[in-house]
Design a protein around this motif. Structure first.
Motif, PDB file in Angstrom:
ATOM      1  N   GLN A  83       0.814  -1.211   0.000  1.00  0.00           N
ATOM      2  CA  GLN A  83       0.000   0.000   0.000  1.00  0.00           C
ATOM      3  C   GLN A  83       0.847   1.261   0.000  1.00  0.00           C
ATOM      4  OE1 GLN A  83      -3.433   0.304   2.516  1.00  0.00           O
ATOM      5  NE2 GLN A  83      -3.169  -1.804   3.200  1.00  0.00           N
ATOM      6  N   VAL A  84       2.119   1.125   0.381  1.00  0.00           N
ATOM      7  CA  VAL A  84       2.993   2.288   0.461  1.00  0.00           C
ATOM      8  C   VAL A  84       4.319   1.957  -0.207  1.00  0.00           C
ATOM      9  CG1 VAL A  84       4.127   3.968   1.948  1.00  0.00           C
ATOM     10  CG2 VAL A  84       1.986   2.898   2.689  1.00  0.00           C
ATOM     11  N   ARG A  85       4.773   2.834  -1.073  1.00  0.00           N
ATOM     12  CA  ARG A  85       6.077   2.697  -1.697  1.00  0.00           C
ATOM     13  C   ARG A  85       6.933   3.870  -1.261  1.00  0.00           C
ATOM     14  NH1 ARG A  85       8.114   4.472  -6.784  1.00  0.00           N
ATOM     15  NH2 ARG A  85       9.879   3.231  -7.512  1.00  0.00           N
ATOM     16  N   LEU A  86       8.145   3.569  -0.799  1.00  0.00           N
ATOM     17  CA  LEU A  86       9.020   4.591  -0.229  1.00  0.00           C
ATOM     18  C   LEU A  86      10.322   4.649  -1.022  1.00  0.00           C
ATOM     19  CD1 LEU A  86       8.531   3.575   3.502  1.00  0.00           C
ATOM     20  CD2 LEU A  86       7.412   5.463   2.330  1.00  0.00           C
ATOM     21  N   VAL A  87      10.764   5.852  -1.346  1.00  0.00           N
ATOM     22  CA  VAL A  87      12.016   6.034  -2.073  1.00  0.00           C
ATOM     23  C   VAL A  87      12.856   7.077  -1.348  1.00  0.00           C
ATOM     24  CG1 VAL A  87      13.110   6.690  -4.231  1.00  0.00           C
ATOM     25  CG2 VAL A  87      10.931   5.447  -4.262  1.00  0.00           C
ATOM     26  N   GLU A  88      14.039   6.664  -0.897  1.00  0.00           N
ATOM     27  CA  GLU A  88      14.947   7.577  -0.214  1.00  0.00           C
ATOM     28  C   GLU A  88      15.949   8.167  -1.202  1.00  0.00           C
ATOM     29  OE1 GLU A  88      14.486   3.893   2.561  1.00  0.00           O
ATOM     30  OE2 GLU A  88      14.748   4.319   0.428  1.00  0.00           O
ATOM     31  N   SER A  89      16.451   9.354  -0.861  1.00  0.00           N
ATOM     32  CA  SER A  89      17.510   9.985  -1.649  1.00  0.00           C
ATOM     33  C   SER A  89      18.260  10.969  -0.766  1.00  0.00           C
ATOM     34  CB  SER A  89      16.924  10.709  -2.870  1.00  0.00           C
ATOM     35  OG  SER A  89      16.063  11.751  -2.464  1.00  0.00           O
ATOM     36  N   GLY A  90      19.398  11.437  -1.262  1.00  0.00           N
ATOM     37  CA  GLY A  90      20.155  12.453  -0.547  1.00  0.00           C
ATOM     38  C   GLY A  90      21.409  11.955   0.135  1.00  0.00           C
ATOM     39  N   GLY A  91      21.606  10.640   0.158  1.00  0.00           N
ATOM     40  CA  GLY A  91      22.811  10.113   0.774  1.00  0.00           C
ATOM     41  C   GLY A  91      24.051  10.507  -0.020  1.00  0.00           C
ATOM     42  N   ALA A  92      25.182  10.640   0.691  1.00  0.00           N
ATOM     43  CA  ALA A  92      26.424  11.046   0.042  1.00  0.00           C
ATOM     44  C   ALA A  92      27.591  10.791   0.985  1.00  0.00           C
ATOM     45  CB  ALA A  92      26.359  12.526  -0.334  1.00  0.00           C
ATOM     46  N   SER A  93      28.772  11.063   0.492  1.00  0.00           N
ATOM     47  CA  SER A  93      29.981  11.006   1.318  1.00  0.00           C
ATOM     48  C   SER A  93      30.342  12.424   1.730  1.00  0.00           C
ATOM     49  CB  SER A  93      31.131  10.374   0.522  1.00  0.00           C
ATOM     50  OG  SER A  93      30.846   9.032   0.220  1.00  0.00           O
ATOM     51  N   VAL A  94      30.532  12.634   3.033  1.00  0.00           N
ATOM     52  CA  VAL A  94      30.846  13.973   3.536  1.00  0.00           C
ATOM     53  C   VAL A  94      31.954  13.882   4.576  1.00  0.00           C
ATOM     54  CG1 VAL A  94      28.530  14.868   3.132  1.00  0.00           C
ATOM     55  CG2 VAL A  94      29.088  13.841   5.343  1.00  0.00           C
ATOM     56  N   GLN A  95      32.538  15.024   4.869  1.00  0.00           N
ATOM     57  CA  GLN A  95      33.552  15.110   5.910  1.00  0.00           C
ATOM     58  C   GLN A  95      32.866  15.263   7.265  1.00  0.00           C
ATOM     59  OE1 GLN A  95      37.047  15.331   5.737  1.00  0.00           O
ATOM     60  NE2 GLN A  95      37.145  14.970   3.540  1.00  0.00           N
ATOM     61  N   TYR A 151       1.307   6.403  -2.061  1.00  0.00           N
ATOM     62  CA  TYR A 151       0.272   5.596  -1.423  1.00  0.00           C
ATOM     63  C   TYR A 151      -0.667   5.031  -2.465  1.00  0.00           C
ATOM     64  CZ  TYR A 151       1.973   8.080   2.671  1.00  0.00           C
ATOM     65  OH  TYR A 151       2.776   8.594   3.653  1.00  0.00           O
ATOM     66  N   LYS A 152      -1.099   3.782  -2.222  1.00  0.00           N
ATOM     67  CA  LYS A 152      -2.014   3.132  -3.149  1.00  0.00           C
ATOM     68  C   LYS A 152      -3.329   3.884  -3.197  1.00  0.00           C
ATOM     69  CE  LYS A 152      -4.136  -1.346  -4.211  1.00  0.00           C
ATOM     70  NZ  LYS A 152      -4.227  -2.774  -3.810  1.00  0.00           N
ATOM     71  N   TYR A 153      -3.764   4.366  -2.044  1.00  0.00           N
ATOM     72  CA  TYR A 153      -5.006   5.104  -1.966  1.00  0.00           C
ATOM     73  C   TYR A 153      -4.694   6.544  -1.576  1.00  0.00           C
ATOM     74  CZ  TYR A 153      -6.750   0.358  -1.852  1.00  0.00           C
ATOM     75  OH  TYR A 153      -6.997  -0.947  -2.147  1.00  0.00           O
ATOM     76  N   SER A 154      -5.258   7.480  -2.285  1.00  0.00           N
ATOM     77  CA  SER A 154      -4.911   8.886  -2.112  1.00  0.00           C
ATOM     78  C   SER A 154      -5.224   9.394  -0.713  1.00  0.00           C
ATOM     79  CB  SER A 154      -5.628   9.755  -3.137  1.00  0.00           C
ATOM     80  OG  SER A 154      -7.033   9.608  -2.990  1.00  0.00           O
ATOM     81  N   ASN A 183       8.026  19.719   5.866  1.00  0.00           N
ATOM     82  CA  ASN A 183       7.879  18.562   4.988  1.00  0.00           C
ATOM     83  C   ASN A 183       6.797  18.832   3.955  1.00  0.00           C
ATOM     84  OD1 ASN A 183       9.677  16.402   6.164  1.00  0.00           O
ATOM     85  ND2 ASN A 183       8.559  17.057   7.969  1.00  0.00           N
ATOM     86  N   ALA A 184       7.116  18.578   2.706  1.00  0.00           N
ATOM     87  CA  ALA A 184       6.225  18.940   1.612  1.00  0.00           C
ATOM     88  C   ALA A 184       5.420  17.745   1.149  1.00  0.00           C
ATOM     89  CB  ALA A 184       7.045  19.484   0.445  1.00  0.00           C
ATOM     90  N   GLY A 185       4.117  17.797   1.307  1.00  0.00           N
ATOM     91  CA  GLY A 185       3.256  16.763   0.772  1.00  0.00           C
ATOM     92  C   GLY A 185       3.637  15.391   1.262  1.00  0.00           C
ATOM     93  N   ASN A 186       3.977  14.519   0.349  1.00  0.00           N
ATOM     94  CA  ASN A 186       4.297  13.144   0.679  1.00  0.00           C
ATOM     95  C   ASN A 186       5.793  12.912   0.858  1.00  0.00           C
ATOM     96  OD1 ASN A 186       1.612  12.709   0.458  1.00  0.00           O
ATOM     97  ND2 ASN A 186       1.722  11.463  -1.394  1.00  0.00           N
ATOM     98  N   THR A 187       6.546  13.964   1.125  1.00  0.00           N
ATOM     99  CA  THR A 187       7.981  13.828   1.302  1.00  0.00           C
ATOM    100  C   THR A 187       8.371  14.140   2.733  1.00  0.00           C
ATOM    101  OG1 THR A 187       8.405  14.429  -0.995  1.00  0.00           O
ATOM    102  CG2 THR A 187      10.243  14.610   0.525  1.00  0.00           C
TER     103      THR A 187
END
Length: 128
Positions: A1-13, A26-29, A76-80
């Motif tokens: 019912q829920v699909r999640l996608v992460e982003s923003g990872g990186a290598s930092v000091q 979400y499957k259902y709005s 947090n914006a909408g579904n993010t």
């Protein structure tokens, strides 16, 4: 019912900052207000640990190890869902995951087994 996608990872000091994003589909709005999200991380050879979570009333919970350094911004914006990470140190190196579950079941919990849906993760590496 829920699909999640992460982003923003990186290598930092060490001492640097990153902002992770988790976009939920979400499957259902009308599920937006049903599910609550949390951030978890897992370092090599270690168990997955809860980092931060947000409840339906926008209250937040943080692990002691990240309090004062990590925050879930209120913009947090909408579904993010975001995770703002400041003052990073090498101990923060891990794969970071976003997870979702029914709000009434978790109420801001940082216990991974209480979450139902998981993203694929985004890697954060902090060098000294």
């Amino acid at each position: 019912q829920v699909r999640l996608v992460e982003s923003g990872g990186a290598s930092v000091q060490a001492g640097g900052s990153l902002r992770l994003s988790c976009t939920a589909a979400y499957k259902y709005s009308d599920s937006y207000n049903t599910f609550c999200l949390g951030w978890f991380r897992q370092a090599p050879g270690k168990e997955r640990e809860g980092v931060a979570a947000i409840d339906h009333d926008d209250s937040t919970t943080y692990a002691d190890s990240v309090k004062g350094r990590f925050t879930i911004p209120q913009d947090n914006a909408g579904n993010t869902l975001y995770l703002q990470m400041n003052s990073l140190n090498p101990e923060d190196t891990a794969m970071y995951y976003c997870a979702a579950a029914f709000c009434r079941a978790i109420r801001g919990s940082l216990i991974s087994r209480e979450y139902t849906y998981w993203g694929q993760g985004t890697q954060v590496t902090v060098s000294s």
